[in-house]
Design an enzyme around this catalytic site. Sequence first.
Site, PDB file in Angstrom:
ATOM      1  N   HIS A  38       8.974 -10.300  50.092  1.00  0.00           N
ATOM      2  CA  HIS A  38       9.035 -10.498  51.543  1.00  0.00           C
ATOM      3  C   HIS A  38       7.610 -10.611  52.082  1.00  0.00           C
ATOM      4  CE1 HIS A  38      10.624  -9.027  55.738  1.00  0.00           C
ATOM      5  NE2 HIS A  38       9.990 -10.164  55.799  1.00  0.00           N
ATOM      6  N   GLU A  91       3.744 -15.163  57.286  1.00  0.00           N
ATOM      7  CA  GLU A  91       3.204 -14.009  56.557  1.00  0.00           C
ATOM      8  C   GLU A  91       1.674 -14.019  56.572  1.00  0.00           C
ATOM      9  OE1 GLU A  91       4.868 -11.300  55.266  1.00  0.00           O
ATOM     10  OE2 GLU A  91       6.559 -12.153  56.349  1.00  0.00           O
ATOM     11  N   HIS A 104       0.044 -11.062  58.645  1.00  0.00           N
ATOM     12  CA  HIS A 104      -0.415 -10.005  57.723  1.00  0.00           C
ATOM     13  C   HIS A 104      -1.633 -10.403  56.887  1.00  0.00           C
ATOM     14  CE1 HIS A 104       3.313  -7.961  58.725  1.00  0.00           C
ATOM     15  NE2 HIS A 104       4.003  -9.029  58.359  1.00  0.00           N
TER      16      HIS A 104
END
Length: 216
Positions: free
Chosen positions: A32, A81, A85
Site C-alpha cells: 500500500h 503515494e 509520503h
Amino acid sequence: WKKLYFAHHWPVTVCKMNANDCHDPPMYWTIHGLWPDRAEDCNRTWHFNVTEIKDLISDMRHYWPDVLHSSLNRTQFWKHEWDKHGTCAATLEVLNSQKKYFGKALELYQHIDLNGCLLKAGIKPSSSYYKMTAIKEALTRFYGITPKIQCLPPEEGEKAQTIGQIELCFTKELQLVNCMALEGESNPMQTHLKLGTSELSVCNDTLPTYYPSEVQ
C-alpha cells in the site's frame, strides 16, 4: 518524523470495501505504501515522474498494483503515494529520489516476505475464522516486533472482522521496530484507509477474524 510504516494490504478486502472496478484481485499481500509517521505532502513542487521509475514498472505492477483500478497504464496510485509520503521520506538519503523511494520499498517487500511468513505459520485465506492473537503472535515471532494490523469491522449480522492491512515499522536506519507507540509518545497520524463507506481500523483482539479468499 521518527519512523516509517510499511503498509501491505490484502487486495480481496480492499475490493470488498469498494468493488467498483476490482477485477481478479491478486491473491497475495501487495504494497500500500511506505509512510513516514506524522508528515504528509512535504514538497508540493516535487512532481511525480513515471519515467524515473521505468526500470521498476514491471515489479511495481506486480507488487504495488492499484488494486481498485485494474488498468495497467494507470499511475495515479503511485503518484499519490509519492506526493503524500515519498516527498517526506526523501529527507533520508536512501529514499531521496523517486527511484530510490519506490526501489527501496520493493526491496523491503522482498526482504520481509509477509506472504511467505504467514504461509509458514499456516495462516492462509480461508472461509473459517482465525484468532487475531494467533495472527499477531505469528508475525511477532517471525519479525521480533509488533506489527499494526487493521481490519474492516463486522458488517451488520456478521460476527467476524475482516483483515485488510498489515503494517510493519522501520527506524530511519531501516531496522524493524514496534509499530505501536510507546507510552509517552504522541500518537502518529492515523493511517485510515477510507474507501466508499467502509474504513479500516486497528483490529479487535477478541473478534474472530476472516482472511477472505474471494470477494464476497
